[in-house]
Motif scaffolding. Structure first.
Motif, mmCIF file in Angstrom:
data_model
loop_
_atom_site.group_PDB
_atom_site.id
_atom_site.type_symbol
_atom_site.label_atom_id
_atom_site.label_comp_id
_atom_site.label_asym_id
_atom_site.label_seq_id
_atom_site.Cartn_x
_atom_site.Cartn_y
_atom_site.Cartn_z
ATOM 1 N N SER A 220 -27.273 30.491 -108.185
ATOM 2 C CA SER A 220 -26.288 29.778 -108.802
ATOM 3 C C SER A 220 -24.894 29.669 -108.035
ATOM 4 O O SER A 220 -23.900 29.226 -108.471
ATOM 5 C CB SER A 220 -25.875 30.209 -110.231
ATOM 6 O OG SER A 220 -26.923 30.296 -110.986
ATOM 7 N N SER A 221 -24.789 29.910 -106.858
ATOM 8 C CA SER A 221 -23.903 30.180 -105.937
ATOM 9 C C SER A 221 -24.124 29.542 -104.623
ATOM 10 O O SER A 221 -24.937 29.603 -103.921
ATOM 11 C CB SER A 221 -23.455 31.639 -105.517
ATOM 12 O OG SER A 221 -22.948 32.169 -106.598
ATOM 13 N N PRO A 222 -22.950 28.639 -104.130
ATOM 14 C CA PRO A 222 -23.221 27.808 -103.120
ATOM 15 C C PRO A 222 -22.371 28.322 -101.748
ATOM 16 O O PRO A 222 -21.974 29.468 -101.774
ATOM 17 C CB PRO A 222 -22.316 26.473 -103.333
ATOM 18 C CG PRO A 222 -21.396 27.258 -104.291
ATOM 19 C CD PRO A 222 -21.934 28.268 -104.848
ATOM 20 N N GLU A 223 -22.854 27.775 -100.507
ATOM 21 C CA GLU A 223 -22.145 28.411 -99.436
ATOM 22 C C GLU A 223 -20.708 28.179 -99.777
ATOM 23 O O GLU A 223 -20.020 27.118 -100.164
ATOM 24 C CB GLU A 223 -22.472 27.579 -98.453
ATOM 25 C CG GLU A 223 -21.932 27.805 -96.776
ATOM 26 C CD GLU A 223 -22.530 27.092 -95.503
ATOM 27 O OE1 GLU A 223 -22.283 27.762 -94.577
ATOM 28 O OE2 GLU A 223 -22.854 26.073 -95.946
ATOM 29 N N THR A 224 -19.752 29.187 -99.213
ATOM 30 C CA THR A 224 -18.487 29.175 -99.594
ATOM 31 C C THR A 224 -17.598 29.591 -98.226
ATOM 32 O O THR A 224 -17.812 30.709 -97.569
ATOM 33 C CB THR A 224 -18.073 30.390 -100.685
ATOM 34 O OG1 THR A 224 -18.954 29.928 -101.653
ATOM 35 C CG2 THR A 224 -16.870 30.482 -100.768
ATOM 36 N N TYR A 225 -17.011 28.847 -97.740
ATOM 37 C CA TYR A 225 -16.303 28.831 -96.576
ATOM 38 C C TYR A 225 -14.745 29.678 -96.728
ATOM 39 O O TYR A 225 -14.095 29.066 -97.727
ATOM 40 C CB TYR A 225 -15.881 27.617 -95.699
ATOM 41 C CG TYR A 225 -17.140 27.030 -95.143
ATOM 42 C CD1 TYR A 225 -17.438 27.391 -93.956
ATOM 43 C CD2 TYR A 225 -18.082 26.110 -95.954
ATOM 44 C CE1 TYR A 225 -18.721 26.531 -93.374
ATOM 45 C CE2 TYR A 225 -19.044 25.476 -95.305
ATOM 46 C CZ TYR A 225 -19.420 25.769 -94.032
ATOM 47 O OH TYR A 225 -20.372 25.257 -93.552
ATOM 48 N N LEU A 226 -14.443 30.607 -95.974
ATOM 49 C CA LEU A 226 -13.157 31.109 -96.071
ATOM 50 C C LEU A 226 -11.943 30.608 -95.309
ATOM 51 O O LEU A 226 -10.722 31.124 -95.646
ATOM 52 C CB LEU A 226 -13.377 32.724 -95.878
ATOM 53 C CG LEU A 226 -14.408 33.222 -96.464
ATOM 54 C CD1 LEU A 226 -14.347 34.832 -96.346
ATOM 55 C CD2 LEU A 226 -14.418 32.993 -98.014
ATOM 56 N N GLY A 227 -12.184 29.614 -94.348
ATOM 57 C CA GLY A 227 -11.232 29.090 -93.707
ATOM 58 C C GLY A 227 -10.595 28.102 -94.546
ATOM 59 O O GLY A 227 -10.974 27.574 -95.457
#
Length: 361
Positions: A220-227
């Motif tokens: 239930s969690s997508p790829e998540t970018y920190l930039g």
């Protein structure tokens, strides 16, 4: 011609989709889902791409900046063979979960006339490093030729827009099939067999560690970018509190302590920098690198403010301790019990660590 016009969400891109559907990672921050499931032969909005490529001979690999496992491959060396071209980048979890299949096909059909050519096109700046690509190929037991496409020349010649992507060329080097993302492995392999003129049971596949298929039913969690250039950014401080970080909404994240953020990454500026995210998945990974001269950086992983124990990933121990030594994807969590919403926190003991993206499985 440009690649397909794709406009949906990062959530879709990470394929929170039905069992057996293809999962893929579109290039850059283009947000797509509706056509996120693109299979052999092409469907939906990728049809225009397929029609264009099927009418013309695919470009050569002239744009490669370097090669692994081979000298540069000229067209005459490929003609007469069936060629499978695999676009990848070393930190992509979607590619990592497909590589065991491509590796098996390369070994199983080599003597039948199949040539697999990997094309490494970097997503993040540190992935241009030849030594890192060489180490990734060694770790994944890739012994087939790999073209380094640091300038995106081969990517553009194929009108590609995805990691991972497969392009299957016949013995005259014309594109006959393509596949974007994860899944449909049986269909892909049978297409290889048809072009080779062989018919036998599908090759056995041995996947371990990060290569294991995601637990799609509980993801239930997508790829998540920190930039700052991609994604929705961290949640506001007023929503980030609560015991074990439960004040965070699902898939929300925060940075605490000393950090500097650019469009591509978040960098720890002093010891004690912490990133926290609320997620629901069996596996949690973080793409990490470090600033030049920073050396190794130790870090500590906690789940709901406790050591992960049996739920530790490959790159940390039961106490949650790990070390950032080189740029790659680090597996922090592989849940040992039922999957539920958890809060993951990573604290870095020193400065210089660079965090790019969370991925899940």
């Amino acid at each position: 011609m440009p690649g397909p016009d794709i406009n949906a969400s990062h959530e879709a891109r990470d394929a929170l989709s039905s069992e057996g559907a293809s999962r893929l990672r579109p290039r850059l921050s283009r947000r797509t889902f509706g056509l996120g499931v693109v299979g052999l032969g092409g469907v939906a909005a990728a049809g225009a791409l397929a029609r264009q490529l099927h009418r013309t001979a695919v470009q050569t690999f002239d744009g490669a900046s370097s090669w692994l496992n081979s000298s540069p491959l000229a067209p005459q060396e490929l003609t007469g063979n069936v060629v499978l071209v695999n676009f990848w980048t070393l930190t992509c979890i979607n590619w990592l979960r497909t590589v065991a299949h491509v590796r098996a096909w390369a070994q199983a059909y080599r003597d039948d006339g199949l040539i697999v050519v990997g094309v490494h096109t970097p997503e993040f700046s540190f992935e241009h490093d030849l030594d890192l690509v060489r180490q990734a190929a060694r770790t994944r037991q890739i012994d087939y030729p790999v073209a380094l496409d640091n300038d995106y020349a081969i990517w553009r010649s194929f009108h590609n827009d995805y990691w991972p992507a497969l392009y299957l060329l016949d013995r005259n080097q014309r594109l006959v099939e393509h596949h974007f993302g994860e899944g449909s492995y049986g269909d892909c392999e049978r297409a290889v067999q048809r072009l080779l003129g062989v018919e036998r049971p599908l090759a056995p596949v041995h996947a371990e560690g990060v290569e294991v298929e995601a637990d799609w039913a509980n993801l239930s969690s997508p790829e998540t970018y920190l930039g700052s250039g991609r994604g929705s950014g961290p949640v506001k401080a007023s929503r980030a509190g609560g015991e074990h970080g439960v004040g965070l909404p699902l898939n929300g994240w925060v940075l605490e302590g000393g950090w500097a953020t650019t469009t591509e990454k978040a960098t720890v500026t002093r010891a004690g920098g912490l990133v926290r995210i609320r997620f629901q998945a069996r596996d949690a990974h973080l793409v990490l690198s470090s600033q030049p001269g920073s050396g190794s950086v130790a870090f500590r992983v906690l789940l709901d403010d406790r050591p992960p124990g049996a739920s530790h990933g490959l790159d940390v121990d039961v106490d949650g301790r790990g070390v950032l030594r080189d740029g790659r994807l680090y597996q922090l969590v592989r849940s040992a019990g039922p999957v539920r919403a958890r809060t993951l926190s990573i604290t870095f003991d020193g400065s210089g660590a660079e965090a790019y993206a969370f991925t899940f499985g």
